[in-house]
Design a protein around this motif. Sequence first.
Motif, PDB file in Angstrom:
ATOM      1  N   ALA A 215      34.140  27.680  33.503  1.00  9.91           N
ATOM      2  CA  ALA A 215      33.502  27.641  34.819  1.00  9.91           C
ATOM      3  C   ALA A 215      32.275  28.542  34.872  1.00  9.91           C
ATOM      4  CB  ALA A 215      34.508  28.050  35.898  1.00  9.91           C
ATOM      5  N   GLY A 216      31.815  29.019  33.716  1.00 13.97           N
ATOM      6  CA  GLY A 216      30.621  29.867  33.688  1.00 13.97           C
ATOM      7  C   GLY A 216      30.862  31.253  34.235  1.00 13.97           C
ATOM      8  N   MET A 217      32.077  31.790  34.011  1.00 17.63           N
ATOM      9  CA  MET A 217      32.436  33.090  34.558  1.00 17.63           C
ATOM     10  C   MET A 217      33.078  33.967  33.483  1.00 17.63           C
ATOM     11  SD  MET A 217      33.906  32.069  38.305  1.00 17.63           S
ATOM     12  CE  MET A 217      34.701  30.580  37.751  1.00 17.63           C
ATOM     13  N   ARG A 218      33.330  35.212  33.856  1.00 17.07           N
ATOM     14  CA  ARG A 218      34.047  36.136  32.989  1.00 17.07           C
ATOM     15  C   ARG A 218      34.741  37.182  33.862  1.00 17.07           C
ATOM     16  NH1 ARG A 218      28.969  39.600  30.444  1.00 17.07           N
ATOM     17  NH2 ARG A 218      28.454  40.737  32.357  1.00 17.07           N
ATOM     18  N   ASP A 219      35.616  37.956  33.223  1.00 19.39           N
ATOM     19  CA  ASP A 219      36.303  39.072  33.900  1.00 19.39           C
ATOM     20  C   ASP A 219      37.005  38.624  35.176  1.00 19.39           C
ATOM     21  OD1 ASP A 219      35.347  40.734  31.911  1.00 19.39           O
ATOM     22  OD2 ASP A 219      33.631  41.412  33.081  1.00 19.39           O
ATOM     23  N   VAL A 220      37.755  37.542  35.089  1.00 24.92           N
ATOM     24  CA  VAL A 220      38.496  37.066  36.251  1.00 24.92           C
ATOM     25  C   VAL A 220      39.803  37.850  36.353  1.00 24.92           C
ATOM     26  CG1 VAL A 220      39.587  35.095  37.363  1.00 24.92           C
ATOM     27  CG2 VAL A 220      37.504  34.777  36.018  1.00 24.92           C
ATOM     28  N   LYS A 221      40.053  38.416  37.510  1.00 26.68           N
ATOM     29  CA  LYS A 221      41.269  39.191  37.741  1.00 26.68           C
ATOM     30  C   LYS A 221      41.983  38.653  38.967  1.00 26.68           C
ATOM     31  CE  LYS A 221      39.619  43.469  35.602  1.00 26.68           C
ATOM     32  NZ  LYS A 221      38.417  42.837  35.043  1.00 26.68           N
ATOM     33  N   LEU A 222      43.292  38.505  38.842  1.00 23.33           N
ATOM     34  CA  LEU A 222      44.126  37.933  39.894  1.00 23.33           C
ATOM     35  C   LEU A 222      45.198  38.949  40.274  1.00 23.33           C
ATOM     36  CD1 LEU A 222      44.924  35.346  41.517  1.00 23.33           C
ATOM     37  CD2 LEU A 222      46.348  34.731  39.559  1.00 23.33           C
ATOM     38  N   THR A 223      45.345  39.208  41.567  1.00 24.28           N
ATOM     39  CA  THR A 223      46.303  40.207  42.040  1.00 24.28           C
ATOM     40  C   THR A 223      47.094  39.647  43.216  1.00 24.28           C
ATOM     41  OG1 THR A 223      44.769  41.978  41.426  1.00 24.28           O
ATOM     42  CG2 THR A 223      46.585  42.564  42.889  1.00 24.28           C
ATOM     43  N   GLU A 224      48.421  39.763  43.159  1.00 20.33           N
ATOM     44  CA  GLU A 224      49.249  39.341  44.282  1.00 20.33           C
ATOM     45  C   GLU A 224      49.068  40.315  45.447  1.00 20.33           C
ATOM     46  OE1 GLU A 224      53.966  38.492  45.384  1.00 20.33           O
ATOM     47  OE2 GLU A 224      53.390  39.248  43.399  1.00 20.33           O
TER      48      GLU A 224
ATOM     49  N   GLY B 156      50.519  36.987  55.628  1.00 18.60           N
ATOM     50  CA  GLY B 156      50.977  35.616  55.766  1.00 18.60           C
ATOM     51  C   GLY B 156      52.237  35.341  54.957  1.00 18.60           C
ATOM     52  N   GLN B 157      52.425  34.063  54.597  1.00 16.00           N
ATOM     53  CA  GLN B 157      53.593  33.644  53.822  1.00 16.00           C
ATOM     54  C   GLN B 157      53.377  33.796  52.321  1.00 16.00           C
ATOM     55  OE1 GLN B 157      52.634  30.890  56.872  1.00 16.00           O
ATOM     56  NE2 GLN B 157      54.321  29.630  56.119  1.00 16.00           N
ATOM     57  N   GLY B 158      52.207  34.145  51.920  1.00 15.72           N
ATOM     58  CA  GLY B 158      51.866  34.340  50.520  1.00 15.72           C
ATOM     59  C   GLY B 158      50.378  34.576  50.406  1.00 15.72           C
ATOM     60  N   ALA B 159      49.964  35.453  49.484  1.00 18.11           N
ATOM     61  CA  ALA B 159      48.537  35.774  49.384  1.00 18.11           C
ATOM     62  C   ALA B 159      48.228  36.335  48.006  1.00 18.11           C
ATOM     63  CB  ALA B 159      48.130  36.778  50.456  1.00 18.11           C
ATOM     64  N   PHE B 160      46.972  36.134  47.581  1.00 20.73           N
ATOM     65  CA  PHE B 160      46.496  36.773  46.365  1.00 20.73           C
ATOM     66  C   PHE B 160      45.011  37.060  46.510  1.00 20.73           C
ATOM     67  CE2 PHE B 160      45.835  32.224  45.537  1.00 20.73           C
ATOM     68  CZ  PHE B 160      44.565  32.183  44.959  1.00 20.73           C
ATOM     69  N   SER B 161      44.520  38.003  45.713  1.00 19.86           N
ATOM     70  CA  SER B 161      43.085  38.274  45.653  1.00 19.86           C
ATOM     71  C   SER B 161      42.597  37.943  44.246  1.00 19.86           C
ATOM     72  CB  SER B 161      42.775  39.736  45.983  1.00 19.86           C
ATOM     73  OG  SER B 161      43.325  40.604  45.006  1.00 19.86           O
ATOM     74  N   GLU B 162      41.318  37.656  44.153  1.00 19.19           N
ATOM     75  CA  GLU B 162      40.717  37.251  42.881  1.00 19.19           C
ATOM     76  C   GLU B 162      39.294  37.802  42.827  1.00 19.19           C
ATOM     77  OE1 GLU B 162      39.057  33.027  41.132  1.00 19.19           O
ATOM     78  OE2 GLU B 162      40.913  32.990  42.290  1.00 19.19           O
ATOM     79  N   THR B 163      38.934  38.378  41.707  1.00 15.21           N
ATOM     80  CA  THR B 163      37.549  38.820  41.494  1.00 15.21           C
ATOM     81  C   THR B 163      37.025  38.214  40.212  1.00 15.21           C
ATOM     82  OG1 THR B 163      38.269  40.826  40.328  1.00 15.21           O
ATOM     83  CG2 THR B 163      37.871  41.022  42.703  1.00 15.21           C
ATOM     84  N   THR B 164      35.744  37.936  40.179  1.00 19.53           N
ATOM     85  CA  THR B 164      35.138  37.324  39.004  1.00 19.53           C
ATOM     86  C   THR B 164      33.651  37.622  38.969  1.00 19.53           C
ATOM     87  OG1 THR B 164      34.876  35.249  37.769  1.00 19.53           O
ATOM     88  CG2 THR B 164      34.665  35.133  40.158  1.00 19.53           C
ATOM     89  N   GLN B 165      33.055  37.438  37.802  1.00 18.22           N
ATOM     90  CA  GLN B 165      31.610  37.525  37.631  1.00 18.22           C
ATOM     91  C   GLN B 165      31.076  36.171  37.198  1.00 18.22           C
ATOM     92  OE1 GLN B 165      31.428  41.072  34.903  1.00 18.22           O
ATOM     93  NE2 GLN B 165      29.841  41.708  36.324  1.00 18.22           N
ATOM     94  N   VAL B 166      30.083  35.683  37.921  1.00 19.40           N
ATOM     95  CA  VAL B 166      29.378  34.468  37.544  1.00 19.40           C
ATOM     96  C   VAL B 166      28.235  34.871  36.618  1.00 19.40           C
ATOM     97  CG1 VAL B 166      28.104  32.473  38.390  1.00 19.40           C
ATOM     98  CG2 VAL B 166      29.953  33.443  39.757  1.00 19.40           C
ATOM     99  N   LEU B 167      28.049  34.108  35.550  1.00 15.72           N
ATOM    100  CA  LEU B 167      27.095  34.523  34.536  1.00 15.72           C
ATOM    101  C   LEU B 167      25.658  34.141  34.859  1.00 15.72           C
ATOM    102  CD1 LEU B 167      29.198  33.725  31.332  1.00 15.72           C
ATOM    103  CD2 LEU B 167      28.980  35.880  32.587  1.00 15.72           C
ATOM    104  N   ARG B 168      25.421  32.921  35.360  1.00 16.02           N
ATOM    105  CA  ARG B 168      24.051  32.496  35.596  1.00 16.02           C
ATOM    106  C   ARG B 168      23.922  31.760  36.910  1.00 16.02           C
ATOM    107  NH1 ARG B 168      21.591  29.336  30.614  1.00 16.02           N
ATOM    108  NH2 ARG B 168      23.731  29.126  29.960  1.00 16.02           N
ATOM    109  N   PRO B 169      23.121  32.262  37.845  1.00 11.92           N
ATOM    110  CA  PRO B 169      22.590  33.628  37.881  1.00 11.92           C
ATOM    111  C   PRO B 169      23.726  34.602  38.164  1.00 11.92           C
ATOM    112  CG  PRO B 169      22.087  32.524  39.923  1.00 11.92           C
ATOM    113  CD  PRO B 169      22.712  31.488  39.035  1.00 11.92           C
TER     114      PRO B 169
END
Length: 217
Positions: free
Chosen positions: A143-152, A157-170
């Motif tokens: 998907a043109g990304m790196r360093d994807v991190k997923l955290t519960e 609510g009834q369920g949740a998570f957070s996600e961080t990522t870096q898009v490479l271009r731009p």
Amino acid sequence: MHPRRLRRLPRTALPAAAALLCGLLASCSSGSASPAAAGAAQAGAGQATTVPPGPAVAPSVVSSPKTLPPSRLCAVLDHSAARQVLTDPKQAPRLVPGKGTAPDACSYTAGDGSAMLTLNPSDRSYAAELSAAHSLVRDPASAGMRDVKLTEVTGLGQGAFSETTQVLRPQQNVAYVVWHAGSQVWVLTLADADSGKAQGADRLVALARQIIPRLPA
């Protein structure tokens, strides 16, 4: 921003959407001359060239993009809420899409144009969102990304998570919080043009907890 809704961007076309975001953000040096144009100007310096007068050319007329009324979600993600994440937030206009219907989303940009915050409902189930996030962690390069991190995330609510990522271009940093509340899945997105690592997931979680009582049923 994308006919498959904002939450679809990291799965399929976030690099292209990030380019659109770059055009919206003031930090992307809008209005500066391109390197090619600058080089041509330097090469032509000092060379006198006589150009015969030509016919007058009327200036082109650029039509302003059509906009829609603000989303109902801007009563949920209002200015004071956006200020919890952005400095000097400005509500972004909802543009009429070239085809299809405009997504039900509310967005704000930082006053200096360095970041964008968006609230929107997902068009997928929470299980599908979580599965897609795990897939992206396993293969971010597709998907043109790196360093994807997923955290519960608990207590949202009834369920949740957070996600961080870096898009490479731009280069763009993107943080998400996705949660299931009632019959709807909601997404908060923070995209910024900072060159460092993706930040902001903790602030988004706190903001989600603040606005959840105001969300439509």
